[in-house]
Design a protein around this motif. Sequence first.
Motif, PDB file in Angstrom:
ATOM      1  N   MET A 129     -31.228  42.888  41.534  1.00  0.00           N
ATOM      2  CA  MET A 129     -31.867  44.183  41.740  1.00  0.00           C
ATOM      3  C   MET A 129     -31.354  45.274  40.796  1.00  0.00           C
ATOM      4  N   PRO A 130     -30.036  45.362  40.509  1.00  0.00           N
ATOM      5  CA  PRO A 130     -29.578  46.381  39.554  1.00  0.00           C
ATOM      6  C   PRO A 130     -30.232  46.227  38.178  1.00  0.00           C
ATOM      7  N   VAL A 131     -30.414  44.979  37.721  1.00  0.00           N
ATOM      8  CA  VAL A 131     -31.076  44.742  36.437  1.00  0.00           C
ATOM      9  C   VAL A 131     -32.528  45.200  36.503  1.00  0.00           C
ATOM     10  N   MET A 132     -33.214  44.850  37.581  1.00  0.00           N
ATOM     11  CA  MET A 132     -34.611  45.245  37.728  1.00  0.00           C
ATOM     12  C   MET A 132     -34.752  46.769  37.727  1.00  0.00           C
ATOM     13  N   LYS A 133     -33.824  47.445  38.377  1.00  0.00           N
ATOM     14  CA  LYS A 133     -33.857  48.910  38.422  1.00  0.00           C
ATOM     15  C   LYS A 133     -33.693  49.503  37.025  1.00  0.00           C
ATOM     16  N   ILE A 134     -32.757  48.950  36.238  1.00  0.00           N
ATOM     17  CA  ILE A 134     -32.519  49.433  34.874  1.00  0.00           C
ATOM     18  C   ILE A 134     -33.755  49.212  34.002  1.00  0.00           C
ATOM     19  N   LEU A 135     -34.345  48.026  34.076  1.00  0.00           N
ATOM     20  CA  LEU A 135     -35.472  47.707  33.197  1.00  0.00           C
ATOM     21  C   LEU A 135     -36.759  48.400  33.628  1.00  0.00           C
ATOM     22  N   ALA A 136     -36.921  48.592  34.933  1.00  0.00           N
ATOM     23  CA  ALA A 136     -38.099  49.333  35.406  1.00  0.00           C
ATOM     24  C   ALA A 136     -38.043  50.777  34.908  1.00  0.00           C
ATOM     25  N   LYS A 137     -36.859  51.382  35.008  1.00  0.00           N
ATOM     26  CA  LYS A 137     -36.692  52.753  34.503  1.00  0.00           C
ATOM     27  C   LYS A 137     -36.924  52.800  32.996  1.00  0.00           C
ATOM     28  N   THR A 179     -27.943  46.662  26.799  1.00  0.00           N
ATOM     29  CA  THR A 179     -26.497  46.576  27.012  1.00  0.00           C
ATOM     30  C   THR A 179     -26.131  46.820  28.470  1.00  0.00           C
ATOM     31  N   GLN A 180     -26.797  47.778  29.105  1.00  0.00           N
ATOM     32  CA  GLN A 180     -26.451  48.105  30.492  1.00  0.00           C
ATOM     33  C   GLN A 180     -26.892  46.999  31.458  1.00  0.00           C
ATOM     34  N   SER A 181     -28.045  46.396  31.205  1.00  0.00           N
ATOM     35  CA  SER A 181     -28.497  45.328  32.106  1.00  0.00           C
ATOM     36  C   SER A 181     -27.591  44.113  32.000  1.00  0.00           C
ATOM     37  N   ALA A 182     -27.073  43.833  30.791  1.00  0.00           N
ATOM     38  CA  ALA A 182     -26.106  42.737  30.634  1.00  0.00           C
ATOM     39  C   ALA A 182     -24.832  43.046  31.415  1.00  0.00           C
ATOM     40  N   ALA A 183     -24.410  44.322  31.367  1.00  0.00           N
ATOM     41  CA  ALA A 183     -23.223  44.732  32.125  1.00  0.00           C
ATOM     42  C   ALA A 183     -23.458  44.572  33.627  1.00  0.00           C
ATOM     43  N   ALA A 184     -24.648  44.947  34.078  1.00  0.00           N
ATOM     44  CA  ALA A 184     -24.971  44.825  35.503  1.00  0.00           C
ATOM     45  C   ALA A 184     -24.981  43.368  35.931  1.00  0.00           C
ATOM     46  N   LEU A 185     -25.557  42.510  35.082  1.00  0.00           N
ATOM     47  CA  LEU A 185     -25.616  41.079  35.395  1.00  0.00           C
ATOM     48  C   LEU A 185     -24.213  40.469  35.444  1.00  0.00           C
ATOM     49  N   ALA A 186     -23.308  41.003  34.628  1.00  0.00           N
ATOM     50  CA  ALA A 186     -21.939  40.492  34.557  1.00  0.00           C
ATOM     51  C   ALA A 186     -21.025  41.123  35.610  1.00  0.00           C
ATOM     52  N   ASN A 187     -21.594  41.963  36.477  1.00  0.00           N
ATOM     53  CA  ASN A 187     -20.785  42.671  37.493  1.00  0.00           C
ATOM     54  C   ASN A 187     -19.635  43.448  36.853  1.00  0.00           C
TER      55      ASN A 187
END
Length: 322
Positions: A129-137, A179-187
């Motif tokens: 969900m954090p990745v989806m939120k970043i990419l949707a925005k 970069t941020q979505s990769a960070a989110a995926l990596a916790n």
Amino acid sequence: MQPQAFYSVVADDFTAVDGIIRQQLVSRVPLVEKIGDYIISAGGKRLRPLLVLLSGKALGLNDDRLRLLAATIEFLHTATLLHDDVVDMSDMRRGRSTANAQWGNAPSVLVGDFLYSRSFEMMVELGCMPVMKILAKATRVIAEGEVLQLTKIRDASTSEETYMEVIRGKTAMLFEASTQSAAALANATPEQNEALRTFGDHLGVAFQLVDDLLDYKGDATTLGKNVGDDLAEGKPTLPLIYTMREGKPEQAALVRQAIQKGGLEDLESIRNAVEAAGALDYTANLARDYAERAIACLEVLPASQYRDALVELSHFAVARTH
């Protein structure tokens, strides 16, 4: 580190990402696959999926989800390219005809819609969900950036501040999302997450500044697109904005008139004016400043070949000629 070295540290991952892209392009409608394959196989730097892979691996993530995220980002980027070329009425990209020049505007827009839709299916498959939120925005902000740019076409009163808002939306946002979505995926920790988000933003700004600089400094063969495209469309980019603000009255008047009427009749005179006014040096220096600020963000990451590659990629982004 040579440009190819950025890719060599994640070469196997890139091969896997390419396989995911090919797999996800499959459609029951042949023209969708044909146009999708045409633009995907055109090459390009694939910087955004590269940023996903390097950022995730710099944080210790190494699994199939990272590769799926990289492919998702590439689909989002490719969708924006298809739409942009229609909006800009471009006929050349990456050294060959654009999809809209080959098949027309309607198929290009609709295949762009297909790629957007497929990217969101891939996000659901990721299940983060954090990745989806970043990419949707990011998708929303990119659209807003493109519309803002459209409202400033042939507007010679556009300020540097508005220009920066445009490029942060239309270009830097997807770098940041990568970069941020990769960070989110990596916790990642909150500090690492913010550092990589800011890194992506600064690198994206630097990258677009160089793109806009090369529109007046490069040549079509090297660039893979028509030189002066921005001027032809009446886009007030930074080299032009600076020349109107800091150049001699006759230089400012020449640029102002060129923006207001569009076209390439005065391209050589404009190129001479922006160079003489110091606009190219100003833009290049600002790009280098953003690249250095991006590099400083990486200090919170553990030392690794992937962090080194991100540093070298930042240097390359502002030293490139296409």
